[in-house]
Design an enzyme around this catalytic site. Structure first.
Site, PDB file in Angstrom:
ATOM      1  N   CYS A   1       3.678  50.934  -9.594  1.00 25.81           N
ATOM      2  CA  CYS A   1       3.278  49.554  -9.273  1.00 25.81           C
ATOM      3  C   CYS A   1       2.052  49.565  -8.360  1.00 25.81           C
ATOM      4  O   CYS A   1       2.044  50.259  -7.341  1.00 25.81           O
ATOM      5  CB  CYS A   1       4.432  48.830  -8.592  1.00 25.81           C
ATOM      6  SG  CYS A   1       4.002  47.139  -8.137  1.00 25.81           S
TER       7      CYS A   1
ATOM      8  N   CYS B   1       8.691  50.914  -9.603  1.00 27.58           N
ATOM      9  CA  CYS B   1       7.895  50.791  -8.381  1.00 27.58           C
ATOM     10  C   CYS B   1       6.897  51.938  -8.232  1.00 27.58           C
ATOM     11  O   CYS B   1       5.814  51.746  -7.683  1.00 27.58           O
ATOM     12  CB  CYS B   1       8.810  50.721  -7.169  1.00 27.58           C
ATOM     13  SG  CYS B   1      10.012  49.377  -7.278  1.00 27.58           S
TER      14      CYS B   1
ATOM     15  N   GLU C   1       2.717  29.986 -26.331  1.00 23.00           N
ATOM     16  CA  GLU C   1       3.513  29.692 -25.135  1.00 23.00           C
ATOM     17  C   GLU C   1       4.899  29.170 -25.497  1.00 23.00           C
ATOM     18  O   GLU C   1       5.890  29.526 -24.871  1.00 23.00           O
ATOM     19  CB  GLU C   1       2.787  28.680 -24.234  1.00 23.00           C
ATOM     20  CG  GLU C   1       1.651  29.299 -23.442  1.00 23.00           C
ATOM     21  CD  GLU C   1       2.118  30.423 -22.524  1.00 23.00           C
ATOM     22  OE1 GLU C   1       3.272  30.394 -22.071  1.00 23.00           O
ATOM     23  OE2 GLU C   1       1.330  31.355 -22.288  1.00 23.00           O
TER      24      GLU C   1
ATOM     25  N   TYR D   1       5.919  23.582 -17.430  1.00 24.67           N
ATOM     26  CA  TYR D   1       5.477  24.969 -17.568  1.00 24.67           C
ATOM     27  C   TYR D   1       4.452  25.111 -18.692  1.00 24.67           C
ATOM     28  O   TYR D   1       3.378  25.693 -18.514  1.00 24.67           O
ATOM     29  CB  TYR D   1       6.675  25.920 -17.828  1.00 24.67           C
ATOM     30  CG  TYR D   1       6.157  27.264 -18.238  1.00 24.67           C
ATOM     31  CD1 TYR D   1       5.693  28.149 -17.275  1.00 24.67           C
ATOM     32  CD2 TYR D   1       6.014  27.604 -19.582  1.00 24.67           C
ATOM     33  CE1 TYR D   1       5.124  29.361 -17.638  1.00 24.67           C
ATOM     34  CE2 TYR D   1       5.444  28.807 -19.957  1.00 24.67           C
ATOM     35  CZ  TYR D   1       5.005  29.676 -18.987  1.00 24.67           C
ATOM     36  OH  TYR D   1       4.417  30.858 -19.345  1.00 24.67           O
TER      37      TYR D   1
ATOM     38  N   ASP E   1       6.416  31.480 -14.662  1.00 20.00           N
ATOM     39  CA  ASP E   1       7.475  31.826 -15.612  1.00 20.00           C
ATOM     40  C   ASP E   1       8.445  32.806 -14.943  1.00 20.00           C
ATOM     41  O   ASP E   1       8.322  33.114 -13.750  1.00 20.00           O
ATOM     42  CB  ASP E   1       6.884  32.386 -16.917  1.00 20.00           C
ATOM     43  CG  ASP E   1       6.462  33.843 -16.778  1.00 20.00           C
ATOM     44  OD1 ASP E   1       6.293  34.318 -15.636  1.00 20.00           O
ATOM     45  OD2 ASP E   1       6.297  34.514 -17.816  1.00 20.00           O
TER      46      ASP E   1
ATOM     47  N   CYS F   1       4.934  45.722  -0.991  1.00 23.96           N
ATOM     48  CA  CYS F   1       6.080  44.984  -1.536  1.00 23.96           C
ATOM     49  C   CYS F   1       7.143  44.739  -0.460  1.00 23.96           C
ATOM     50  O   CYS F   1       7.737  45.675   0.080  1.00 23.96           O
ATOM     51  CB  CYS F   1       6.682  45.761  -2.699  1.00 23.96           C
ATOM     52  SG  CYS F   1       8.126  44.963  -3.394  1.00 23.96           S
TER      53      CYS F   1
ATOM     54  N   CYS G   1       7.386  45.411 -13.017  1.00 25.94           N
ATOM     55  CA  CYS G   1       8.416  44.864 -12.123  1.00 25.94           C
ATOM     56  C   CYS G   1       9.515  44.233 -12.982  1.00 25.94           C
ATOM     57  O   CYS G   1       9.760  43.032 -12.938  1.00 25.94           O
ATOM     58  CB  CYS G   1       7.794  43.845 -11.169  1.00 25.94           C
ATOM     59  SG  CYS G   1       8.871  43.410  -9.805  1.00 25.94           S
TER      60      CYS G   1
HETATM   61  S1  SF4 Z   1       6.958  47.650  -5.809  1.00 28.23           S
HETATM   62 FE1  SF4 Z   1       7.816  45.577  -5.651  1.00 28.23          FE
HETATM   63  S2  SF4 Z   1       6.505  44.345  -6.969  1.00 28.23           S
HETATM   64 FE2  SF4 Z   1       6.167  46.493  -7.518  1.00 28.23          FE
HETATM   65  S3  SF4 Z   1       7.604  46.943  -9.186  1.00 28.23           S
HETATM   66 FE3  SF4 Z   1       8.621  47.499  -7.287  1.00 28.23          FE
HETATM   67  S4  SF4 Z   1       9.770  45.689  -6.735  1.00 28.23           S
HETATM   68 FE4  SF4 Z   1       8.231  45.024  -8.214  1.00 28.23          FE
END
Ligand code: SF4
Length: 300
Positions: free
Chosen positions: A212, A209, A46, A129, A147, A218, A202
């Site tokens: 994702c 995205c 860490e 943290y 983080d 999102c 992200c």
């Molecule tokens: S959809 Fe939203 S959470 Fe997913 S990578 Fe894109 S910006 Fe990031």
């Protein structure tokens, strides 16, 4: 995604399939190095990862675990050995902080890393943290580990902003706590899963995205990806800075087997005033020890 448990399921399932196999993330059941104290391995990782990418941390972490598999082992070494083994990870005061924490663990906790956030945070050089991360990842303590990756994912996914504010706000911490799953184990995995989503998908400059798992939920995407209009995080330059000069001076001292005369340090940087200022700051930070007759070494 209004249903929080569906959000948990989606991200935890993605993590189970996509997570990188990083050594410090191995569970207690799958820990392959019986001689290495796992909470110590987590703590060292860490601190190393705070300002340095995984790819540079991993080899140095392995070497640290080979040499100092427990806090007591590092505490018995000279601080200068920690600085030498830190290599080129940058921000070398972290090596001294780890040495100081190891010494406190050895002297005040019988060599055992405390398994509660209060005592963890009381260790020298261990902030909120790091205490939360070690609590969650080494001991399964339910706490939000926030983080830079977590902040970015939660800003986009929940708040609808492309980037979080330059520094962590109380509202962000509250949000991270509200998003934690109820179970201790799920909460610990959730922290690392959101971190991993931020690190792999992200990303700060180029969010991917299309791959994702929470694209449909999102808030930033649903809002039409509004451009960031808040203050930008300052990008620290490197060339010509005191950081670069300090790094060059330390490099000479790390490579030397004994004390180094000033003449060997003088050749690393042409600007004498900047060089002297950097050497003085290294001495002040405890990273360099001045000796008689203008000689210098890492701290003994
Ligand atoms: S959809 Fe939203 S959470 Fe997913 S990578 Fe894109 S910006 Fe990031």
């Amino acid at each position: 995604m209004s249903d929080l448990s569906a959000l948990h399921d989606t991200i935890l399932t993605w993590y189970a399939a996509q997570a990188r196999d990083l050594p410090w993330r191995r569970s207690p059941e799958a820990w392959p190095w019986p001689e290495v104290d796992r909470p110590w391995a987590v703590l060292v990782s860490e601190v190393m990862l705070q300002q340095t990418p995984v790819v540079r941390v991993e080899p140095v972490w392995h070497e640290w675990m080979r040499r100092w598999p427990t806090p007591a082992a590092l505490a018995a070494a000279a601080p200068g050995d920690a600085v030498r083994e830190w290599g080129r990870l940058g921000y070398p005061r972290r090596a001294l902080r780890l040495h100081a924490a190891a010494t406190a663990i050895a002297q005040e906790h019988g060599g055992v890393i405390p398994a509660n956030l209060e005592d963890l945070q009381a260790l020298p050089g261990i902030g909120t943290y790091t205490a939360a991360a070690v609590g969650a990842f080494a001991f399964g303590i339910r706490s939000a580990v926030v983080d830079v990756n977590v902040r970015r994912v939660e800003a986009r996914l929940v708040t609808g902003a492309e980037h979080p504010a330059p520094s962590l706000s109380a509202a962000e911490t509250r949000l991270a706590e509200e998003l934690l799953p109820a179970g201790d184990r799920e909460a610990a995995t959730w922290n690392v899963a959101v971190m991993e989503l931020g690190a792999l998908v992200c990303k700060a400059k180029t969010p991917q995205c299309e791959r994702c798992p929470v694209l449909d939920a999102c808030a930033w995407v649903l809002a039409g990806r509004p451009a960031h209009d808040g203050p930008r995080k300052r990008v620290q330059k490197w060339a010509g800075t005191d950081r670069q000069v300090r790094g060059k001076l330390l490099h000479v001292l790390r490579d030397a087997s004994g004390p180094v005369p000033r003449s060997k340090l003088d050749v690393v940087w042409p600007d004498a005033a900047q060089r002297d200022r950097c050497l003085a700051s290294l001495i002040e930070d405890g990273l360099v020890e001045p000796l008689a007759r203008e000689r210098f070494r890492l701290p003994a």
